[in-house]
Design an enzyme around this catalytic site. Structure first.
Site, short mmCIF file in Angstrom:
data_model
loop_
_atom_site.label_atom_id
_atom_site.label_comp_id
_atom_site.label_asym_id
_atom_site.label_seq_id
_atom_site.Cartn_x
_atom_site.Cartn_y
_atom_site.Cartn_z
N HIS A 135 -2.01 6.50 -13.97
CA HIS A 135 -3.31 5.94 -13.65
C HIS A 135 -4.43 6.90 -14.05
CE1 HIS A 135 -5.84 3.48 -10.80
NE2 HIS A 135 -6.54 4.60 -10.82
N TYR A 166 -10.82 0.95 -7.92
CA TYR A 166 -10.73 -0.50 -7.78
C TYR A 166 -12.10 -1.06 -7.42
CZ TYR A 166 -5.84 0.71 -7.69
OH TYR A 166 -4.62 1.22 -8.01
N HIS A 216 -6.82 -5.62 -8.77
CA HIS A 216 -6.67 -5.43 -7.33
C HIS A 216 -7.35 -6.56 -6.55
CE1 HIS A 216 -5.58 -2.81 -3.95
NE2 HIS A 216 -4.90 -2.13 -4.84
N GLU A 240 -3.16 -6.51 -14.06
CA GLU A 240 -2.41 -6.52 -12.80
C GLU A 240 -3.23 -7.16 -11.68
OE1 GLU A 240 -0.96 -2.59 -12.09
OE2 GLU A 240 -1.10 -2.79 -9.93
N GLU A 266 2.83 -7.33 -6.09
CA GLU A 266 3.02 -6.21 -5.16
C GLU A 266 2.76 -6.60 -3.71
OE1 GLU A 266 -0.03 -3.69 -7.14
OE2 GLU A 266 -0.83 -3.39 -5.13
N ARG A 287 6.05 -7.55 -10.25
CA ARG A 287 5.90 -6.15 -9.81
C ARG A 287 5.90 -6.06 -8.29
NH1 ARG A 287 2.93 -2.69 -11.12
NH2 ARG A 287 1.75 -2.12 -9.30
N ASP A 320 2.26 5.71 -2.15
CA ASP A 320 2.83 5.42 -0.84
C ASP A 320 4.19 4.75 -0.92
OD1 ASP A 320 1.63 3.16 -1.76
OD2 ASP A 320 0.46 2.72 0.03
N GLU A 343 5.66 1.95 -12.71
CA GLU A 343 4.53 2.73 -12.21
C GLU A 343 5.06 4.04 -11.60
OE1 GLU A 343 0.68 2.14 -9.25
OE2 GLU A 343 2.35 0.75 -9.07
MG MG Z 1 -1.85 -2.83 -8.02
#
Ligand code: MG
Length: 412
Positions: A135, A166, A216, A240, A266, A287, A320, A343
């Site tokens: 990232h 984001y 996001h 994404e 996610e 993902r 995390d 990722e």
């Molecule tokens: Mg994401």
């Protein structure tokens, strides 16, 4: 063989996230799960979510006692038993994490019994290493470019670019009087700036690098559709979370308007969320966070389902997710025909010390060691120095209070 002990211990290991352009000291708040067999084998599971105390209570109070005496190799039976014990009628959340950590620990045990790495049990290596993306962020276009170039020098082949995190960087938010505090962003300014960002980066670094971006869920659905169209000339590897789980019906509209590849999942917790997107071929990458969907067992089934529809995997792997979770991702990546990209967060030296066997990144590819099971261990003495402290949880409270310029709340 029988399960004789299932215990969960909350941990808070200092986590130094080493992203280029960001030097963030935080903590990995996790619930460490151990499953022990009557043969003395121990499987490791470790969640990746801040509410480690809640997950520990679920494991120690309900999930663990439910499987004492069961055969640890009977994955399907145990998964189903825990699913119905913890989540009657499809309720998910923290219970899914508890189930996932036990499932991951059982795969670790199965590998140790077979004396094989988990990727071999999942079908064997379909590839030698798993390509990762990292990232790159920055407060200005030149800073994002500088950080992209740093990753390119490290050998990265896939880089996710964000200008100001984001929701983007907006210098002036015109909020009404008495607007509450929060993480303010301007969806319209963010959408415009993101096109400028990719125009700049693609022209600056050329075509030989794959670029990605994470919306996001920061846009209204029709704005997300327009963004996916406007980004088409810059040939993203994927866009994404362009839409929230509540707005997935809009993917059909986006598909008709743009050939920008779409990654999603996610925040998904249940097959009924991903099935329509897969069977209608509305996304290109799945993902999911494997801990949120219940572990390696359902993730491998999801990968197989996607394979039949030409959809690749890109399992969620931020800071995390625990090192054990990252190892679980990698074993699925290596053994999946339809793996896309992984990722990767960049563990600190302390994390590698606490978790010996943490996967290694070299030249853009992630490698597993060939030890039995997941190949990852936990230095319990060292880990015990980091008891839980929710005041330092990785997810700052401000982060979850995303706000539009008028002070209205928005999904973070
Ligand atoms: Mg994401």
């Amino acid at each position: 063989m029988k399960i004789v002990r299932v215990t969960a211990t909350p941990l808070n290991v200092p986590l130094h996230i080493k992203l280029v352009g960001v030097d963030r000291k935080s903590t990995l708040s996790s619930c460490y799960v151990e499953v022990e067999t009557d043969d003395g084998l121990i499987g490791h599971g470790l969640s990746g979510i801040t509410e480690e105390d809640v997950i520990a209570q679920i494991v120690n109070g309900v999930a663990g006692p439910a499987i004492i005496g069961d055969d640890p190799l009977a994955h399907e039976r145990i998964w189903d038993k825990l699913y119905w014990t913890l989540m009657p009628r499809g309720q998910t959340g923290y219970a899914a994490h508890a189930l996932a950590e036990i499932d991951i620990a059982l795969w670790d045990i199965k590998g140790k019994v077979a004396n094989m790495p988990v990727y071999d049990l999942l079908g064997g290596k379909a590839r030698a290493g798993a390509a990762v993306y990292r990232h790159a962020d920055g407060k200005s276009l030149s800073e994002v470019e500088e950080n992209v170039r740093k990753y390119m020098e490290q050998g990265l082949l896939y880089i996710r670019c964000q200008w100001g995190g984001y929701g983007g960087r907006i210098d002036q938010i015109k909020a009404p009087e008495n607007a509450p505090e929060g993480a303010y962003f301007d969806p319209h300014g963010y959408a415009r700036n993101t096109v400028k960002l990719f125009d700049h980066i693609r022209n600056a670094v050329g075509d030989d690098i794959e670029l990605l971006h994470d919306v996001h869920e920061r846009l209204a659905p029709i704005e997300a559709v327009r963004l996916s169209k406007n980004l088409e000339p810059y040939r993203l590897f994927f866009l994404e979370d362009a839409l929230s789980p509540e707005a997935v019906d809009w993917f059909a509209v986006m598909r008709q308007q743009s050939a920008t590849p779409i990654a999603m999942g996610e925040l998904f917790t249940h097959p009924q969320e991903w099935l329509p997107l897969i069977q209608n071929r509305l996304i290109d990458f799945i993902r999911c966070h494997i801990s949120t969907i219940g572990g390696i067992t359902p993730a491998k089934k999801l990968a197989h389902l996607c394979e039949a529809f030409g959809i690749r995997t890109a399992w969620h792997g931020p800071g995390d997710v625990s090192p054990v979770g990252h190892a679980a991702n990698l074993h699925i990546d290596l053994s999946s025909y339809n793996f896309g990209v992984q990722e990767w967060w960049g563990p600190s030296d302390l994390i590698k010390e606490v978790f010996p066997g943490t996967p290694e990144l070299r030249g853009g590819y992630l490698y597993a060691n060939d030890k039995p099971g997941l190949g990852i261990d936990i230095d319990e003495k060292l880990a015990a120095q980091y008891p839980p402290d929710n005041a330092n949880a990785i997810r700052p409270k401000l982060w979850t209070t995303a706000r539009t310029p008028d002070g209205g709340s928005w999904r973070p």
